[in-house]
Motif scaffolding. Structure first.
Motif, PDB file in Angstrom:
ATOM      1  N   UNK A  27      -4.864  10.610   3.354  1.00 21.36           N
ATOM      2  CA  UNK A  27      -4.562   9.702   2.244  1.00 21.36           C
ATOM      3  C   UNK A  27      -3.108   9.228   2.276  1.00 21.36           C
ATOM      4  N   UNK A  28      -2.221  10.070   2.759  1.00 22.52           N
ATOM      5  CA  UNK A  28      -0.830   9.636   2.932  1.00 22.52           C
ATOM      6  C   UNK A  28      -0.744   8.512   3.961  1.00 22.52           C
ATOM      7  N   UNK A  29      -1.470   8.669   5.056  1.00 21.52           N
ATOM      8  CA  UNK A  29      -1.471   7.607   6.067  1.00 21.52           C
ATOM      9  C   UNK A  29      -2.100   6.338   5.508  1.00 21.52           C
ATOM     10  N   UNK A  30      -3.177   6.493   4.771  1.00 18.39           N
ATOM     11  CA  UNK A  30      -3.833   5.320   4.180  1.00 18.39           C
ATOM     12  C   UNK A  30      -2.868   4.562   3.268  1.00 18.39           C
ATOM     13  N   UNK A  31      -2.129   5.298   2.437  1.00 16.65           N
ATOM     14  CA  UNK A  31      -1.199   4.644   1.534  1.00 16.65           C
ATOM     15  C   UNK A  31      -0.082   3.940   2.308  1.00 16.65           C
ATOM     16  N   UNK A  32       0.413   4.585   3.358  1.00 16.59           N
ATOM     17  CA  UNK A  32       1.470   3.969   4.162  1.00 16.59           C
ATOM     18  C   UNK A  32       0.973   2.682   4.824  1.00 16.59           C
ATOM     19  N   UNK A  33      -0.237   2.711   5.363  1.00 19.88           N
ATOM     20  CA  UNK A  33      -0.807   1.516   6.003  1.00 19.88           C
ATOM     21  C   UNK A  33      -1.024   0.420   4.959  1.00 19.88           C
ATOM     22  N   UNK A  34      -1.554   0.777   3.805  1.00 19.56           N
ATOM     23  CA  UNK A  34      -1.777  -0.216   2.739  1.00 19.56           C
ATOM     24  C   UNK A  34      -0.473  -0.878   2.323  1.00 19.56           C
ATOM     25  N   UNK A  35       0.579  -0.074   2.174  1.00 23.51           N
ATOM     26  CA  UNK A  35       1.878  -0.633   1.758  1.00 23.51           C
ATOM     27  C   UNK A  35       2.461  -1.512   2.877  1.00 23.51           C
ATOM     28  N   UNK A  36       2.234  -1.141   4.118  1.00 20.37           N
ATOM     29  CA  UNK A  36       2.714  -1.960   5.225  1.00 20.37           C
ATOM     30  C   UNK A  36       2.037  -3.322   5.225  1.00 20.37           C
ATOM     31  N   UNK A  37       0.720  -3.351   5.091  1.00 22.95           N
ATOM     32  CA  UNK A  37      -0.012  -4.619   5.074  1.00 22.95           C
ATOM     33  C   UNK A  37       0.394  -5.456   3.866  1.00 22.95           C
ATOM     34  N   UNK A  38       0.626  -4.801   2.751  1.00 25.88           N
ATOM     35  CA  UNK A  38       1.078  -5.469   1.530  1.00 25.88           C
ATOM     36  C   UNK A  38       2.440  -6.138   1.758  1.00 25.88           C
ATOM     37  N   UNK A  39       3.351  -5.408   2.419  1.00 32.29           N
ATOM     38  CA  UNK A  39       4.684  -5.949   2.689  1.00 32.29           C
ATOM     39  C   UNK A  39       4.610  -7.161   3.621  1.00 32.29           C
ATOM     40  N   UNK A  40       3.791  -7.069   4.668  1.00 33.48           N
ATOM     41  CA  UNK A  40       3.675  -8.181   5.618  1.00 33.48           C
ATOM     42  C   UNK A  40       3.170  -9.430   4.915  1.00 33.48           C
ATOM     43  N   UNK A  41       2.158  -9.269   4.074  1.00 31.52           N
ATOM     44  CA  UNK A  41       1.600 -10.414   3.341  1.00 31.52           C
ATOM     45  C   UNK A  41       2.674 -11.047   2.451  1.00 31.52           C
ATOM     46  N   UNK A  42       3.434 -10.218   1.772  1.00 32.67           N
ATOM     47  CA  UNK A  42       4.473 -10.718   0.885  1.00 32.67           C
ATOM     48  C   UNK A  42       5.601 -11.387   1.669  1.00 32.67           C
ATOM     49  N   UNK A  43       5.983 -10.785   2.775  1.00 34.91           N
ATOM     50  CA  UNK A  43       7.038 -11.364   3.617  1.00 34.91           C
ATOM     51  C   UNK A  43       6.622 -12.727   4.150  1.00 34.91           C
ATOM     52  N   UNK A  44       5.400 -12.815   4.689  1.00 36.20           N
ATOM     53  CA  UNK A  44       4.914 -14.083   5.235  1.00 36.20           C
ATOM     54  C   UNK A  44       4.804 -15.165   4.166  1.00 36.20           C
ATOM     55  N   UNK A  45       4.609 -14.749   2.914  1.00 34.51           N
ATOM     56  CA  UNK A  45       4.444 -15.706   1.821  1.00 34.51           C
ATOM     57  C   UNK A  45       5.775 -16.199   1.266  1.00 34.51           C
ATOM     58  N   UNK A  46       6.890 -15.709   1.811  1.00 31.62           N
ATOM     59  CA  UNK A  46       8.190 -16.243   1.431  1.00 31.62           C
ATOM     60  C   UNK A  46       9.057 -15.358   0.578  1.00 31.62           C
ATOM     61  N   UNK A  47       8.615 -14.141   0.284  1.00 29.42           N
ATOM     62  CA  UNK A  47       9.434 -13.234  -0.515  1.00 29.42           C
ATOM     63  C   UNK A  47      10.724 -12.878   0.224  1.00 29.42           C
ATOM     64  N   UNK A  48      11.830 -12.909  -0.498  1.00 25.78           N
ATOM     65  CA  UNK A  48      13.096 -12.444   0.056  1.00 25.78           C
ATOM     66  C   UNK A  48      13.217 -10.946  -0.229  1.00 25.78           C
TER      67      UNK A  48
END
Length: 307
Positions: free
Chosen positions: A186-207
């Motif tokens: 579950x720790x790995x799952x949360x880390x992967x989820x947060x990584x994918x979340x960050x990439x989506x936000x970064x690509x969408x223009x978040x500073x």
């Protein structure tokens, strides 16, 4: 503070099973969505299927040491180890390493027998990897999140994640090899989820604002005490060091206990141990790694807008 611009992370790969007996990554791949909408395409790769089939770390050679320029360009023969062949296949699939065609980000999933919670491993010159860590540290509350910094440039790396323009290894533990623990998974799952979340936000223009982050860079490796003739172990990790990864080690602290019960004390500079008693490192003559804590000033980053 300066802001550094990067191209969107359009092609992302998540790999598991680089070590076939580290099951969190193997099973995580089964749960990741194959079809997804969003700002990037996600490729999932079972890195070492032969080792996974037999639930062993590798079959002939440690795959996670096979991504050097030398091995990736080595002429294959009938005697070439399977993992060298597989590294070249993965380089063709995700790379080629160092080229413009390579994946924008390669994330490799690992587990350790050491008590290291969630560790993000990236390179000192990789700002994207460092921001991924910074985001996970802020968002994840279920376990400590720490940063291990590799001081060599990404281009000189030997591990699978170095096939990408940016790299991120997620290491979780403690978990025995060949075993799945729900809390660690579950720790790995949360880390992967947060990584994918960050990439989506970064690509969408978040500073993503910069700031100071703490990381650990490797200084040296310590082997177990051994018989000089047979090379057999003469001592094991002391109970006071066991499970105390990232706790400052000072001169005089207990580090090993002989089989007759005598304590061997640490001699050296004040440093931080990690990968303490990692099961796979006995063959690498490593009882633990010693690292130095350092503070990095990470600049703000955002995606480069198309002109």
């Amino acid at each position: 503070m300066e802001r550094v611009l990067f191209k969107p992370l359009s092609q992302v790969a998540i790999c598991g099973g680089t070590h076939g007996n580290e099951l969190c990554g193997v099973y995580m791949l089964k749960e990741l969505p194959r079809d997804r909408s969003g700002t990037f395409s996600l490729t999932t790769v079972l890195a070492n299927p032969r080792a996974v089939d037999t639930c062993q770390r590798f079959t002939e050679k440690d795959l996670n040491r096979c991504f050097t320029d030398t091995l990736l360009s080595d002429l294959l023969t009938e005697d070439s180890p399977y993992e060298v062949r597989r590294a070249q296949e993965l380089n063709a699939l995700l790379g080629p390493k160092g080229s413009e065609a390579t994946m924008d980000l390669v994330c490799d999933l690992h587990s350790t027998t050491s008590n290291m919670a969630i560790c993000i491993i990236t390179h000192l010159n990789d700002r994207v990897g460092q921001h991924l860590f910074k985001y996970m540290r802020e968002k994840i509350r279920s376990a400590p999140v720490r940063l291990i910094l590799l001081t060599s440039p990404l281009s000189e790396g030997y591990s699978l994640d170095c096939l990408g323009k940016h790299s991120c290894t997620i290491e979780v533990g403690p978990q025995p090899h060949g075993v799945l623990r729900a809390d660690v998974y579950n720790q790995m799952r949360e880390a992967v989820d947060r990584m994918l979340e960050w990439i989506e936000s970064f690509n969408s223009g978040t500073v993503f604002e910069g700031g100071e982050v703490e990381g650990y860079s490797m200084v040296e490796k310590k082997d177990y005490p051994r018989d000089p003739e047979t090379q057999e172990l003469t001592a094991v990790i002391h109970p006071q060091l066991q499970d105390n990864d990232f706790c400052l080690l000072k001169p005089g602290d207990p580090v090993f206990m002989t089989f007759s019960g005598e304590t061997i004390h640490y001699e050296g500079d004040e440093l931080y141990p990690f990968f303490v008693n990692e099961g796979a490192y006995y063959e690498k003559n490593t009882a633990f790694v010693l690292g130095q804590k350092q503070s990095l000033l990470v600049p703000s980053i955002s995606v480069e807008k198309e002109q």
